[in-house]
Scaffold this active site. Structure first.
Site, PDB file in Angstrom:
ATOM      1  N   LYS A   1     -12.320   0.204   3.846  1.00  0.00           N
ATOM      2  CA  LYS A   1     -11.531   1.418   3.667  1.00  0.00           C
ATOM      3  C   LYS A   1     -12.460   2.629   3.815  1.00  0.00           C
ATOM      4  O   LYS A   1     -13.585   2.636   3.307  1.00  0.00           O
ATOM      5  CB  LYS A   1     -10.894   1.435   2.281  1.00  0.00           C
ATOM      6  CG  LYS A   1     -10.214   2.758   1.930  1.00  0.00           C
ATOM      7  CD  LYS A   1     -10.088   2.910   0.440  1.00  0.00           C
ATOM      8  CE  LYS A   1      -9.661   4.332   0.076  1.00  0.00           C
ATOM      9  NZ  LYS A   1      -9.647   4.550  -1.378  1.00  0.00           N
TER      10      LYS A   1
ATOM     11  N   HIS B   1       0.747 -11.858   1.834  1.00  0.00           N
ATOM     12  CA  HIS B   1      -0.288 -11.144   1.085  1.00  0.00           C
ATOM     13  C   HIS B   1      -0.980 -12.027   0.050  1.00  0.00           C
ATOM     14  O   HIS B   1      -2.200 -11.941  -0.130  1.00  0.00           O
ATOM     15  CB  HIS B   1       0.318  -9.907   0.413  1.00  0.00           C
ATOM     16  CG  HIS B   1      -0.657  -8.799   0.195  1.00  0.00           C
ATOM     17  ND1 HIS B   1      -0.305  -7.469   0.221  1.00  0.00           N
ATOM     18  CD2 HIS B   1      -1.983  -8.810  -0.055  1.00  0.00           C
ATOM     19  CE1 HIS B   1      -1.367  -6.724  -0.001  1.00  0.00           C
ATOM     20  NE2 HIS B   1      -2.404  -7.521  -0.179  1.00  0.00           N
TER      21      HIS B   1
ATOM     22  N   TYR C   1       0.812  -1.213   0.000  1.00  0.00           N
ATOM     23  CA  TYR C   1       0.000   0.000   0.000  1.00  0.00           C
ATOM     24  C   TYR C   1       0.847   1.265   0.000  1.00  0.00           C
ATOM     25  O   TYR C   1       0.346   2.355  -0.296  1.00  0.00           O
ATOM     26  CB  TYR C   1      -0.937   0.038   1.211  1.00  0.00           C
ATOM     27  CG  TYR C   1      -1.911  -1.101   1.318  1.00  0.00           C
ATOM     28  CD1 TYR C   1      -2.090  -2.034   0.286  1.00  0.00           C
ATOM     29  CD2 TYR C   1      -2.669  -1.274   2.472  1.00  0.00           C
ATOM     30  CE1 TYR C   1      -2.984  -3.079   0.407  1.00  0.00           C
ATOM     31  CE2 TYR C   1      -3.565  -2.316   2.608  1.00  0.00           C
ATOM     32  CZ  TYR C   1      -3.709  -3.220   1.574  1.00  0.00           C
ATOM     33  OH  TYR C   1      -4.602  -4.255   1.718  1.00  0.00           O
TER      34      TYR C   1
END
Length: 263
Positions: free
Chosen positions: A217, A96, A38
């Site tokens: 988010k 991930h 990110y």
């Protein structure tokens, strides 16, 4: 692990990211999720430092990116993540994706070492199918704590939910609002209207009812607060059934390196 967290994917403008983390923590959130990929771990760390919340009260998670999954890279990049976040340890470190430099024995062995060193408090995986999870469980000495996957009413992940319940690990839902598609669902908006709530709150509450942690988010205060309000929403069995009966399927995250089972 708190059942509602703040996701920070694509929140890569430093001041905005730090402000959203600080705002969420001051509002009551106690779970923050980020990742090496990110590019905002330093900003997330700034937000945590700015908030008037003790570090020990915050569940902080990050993820090791695909290119950093060789054993030595897991160690070095995790040290970099800790430095950027301004912490001595993270509460959860995920692999991930089962992709790129991922080698189960080497990658997971490195996570075991970080766990033993106290630099990570829990080991997790992300975007793993059941067979990936079972392989990881066989290799790891540390308990496998969580699998983070895309999940929302249009991708309900029944198989993974059953697998998580059977094997006693947590499911964490990213993109729990289906990148805004929940607002276009007649079922979700109708239920939301009946409760004077938002479709986002309905989706998050549905996930909570399934025992799944959601990390939506949000950047602005209004959206952060709207998601937080989902904790006060209750859906009855008939409403849960209506959402379960949605037959539209829509995976939002499907990179070329994703598991073959997604094809």
């Amino acid at each position: 692990m708190p059942m509602l967290g703040l996701g920070t994917w694509q929140n890569d403008e430093a001041d905005a990211c730090a402000n959203s983390v600080e705002t969420a923590l001051e509002m009551g959130y106690r779970h923050v999720d980020t990742a090496q990929a990110y590019g905002n771990e330093d900003a997330v760390g700034d937000g945590i430092a700015a908030a008037d919340v003790p570090r020990e009260d915050i569940f902080l998670a990050t993820k090791v990116w695909n290119s950093n999954l060789a054993a030595e890279d897991v160690h070095s990049t995790t040290e970099g993540s800790l430095d950027d976040l301004g912490v001595d340890a993270v509460d959860l470190l995920y692999v991930h994706w089962p992709a790129g430099a991922y080698d189960p024995e080497a990658t997971l062995g490195a996570l075991d070492e970080l766990y033993d060193q106290g630099k990570i408090h829990n080991v997790g995986v992300s975007n793993f199918e059941p067979h990936h999870v079972e392989e990881a469980m066989e290799i790891l000495d540390a308990p496998l704590f969580a699998n983070q996957v895309e999940m929302h009413p249009f991708l309900p992940q029944e198989e993974l939910r059953e697998h998580a319940a059977e094997h006693d690990y947590e499911l964490v839902a990213y993109s729990p609002l289906a990148r805004g598609a929940v607002f276009d669902s007649d079922v979700l908006t109708d239920i939301a209207d009946d409760h004077d709530a938002s479709a986002a709150q309905v989706s998050l509450t549905w996930l909570n009812e399934k025992g799944v942690t959601a990390i939506p988010k949000a950047t602005g205060r209004d959206h952060i607060a709207d998601n937080w309000a989902s904790l006060d929403l209750e859906l009855d069995d008939a409403e849960i059934d209506r959402i379960d009966d949605i037959d539209h399927r829509d995976r939002k995250v499907d990179p070329d390196f994703g598991p073959d089972a997604w094809d």
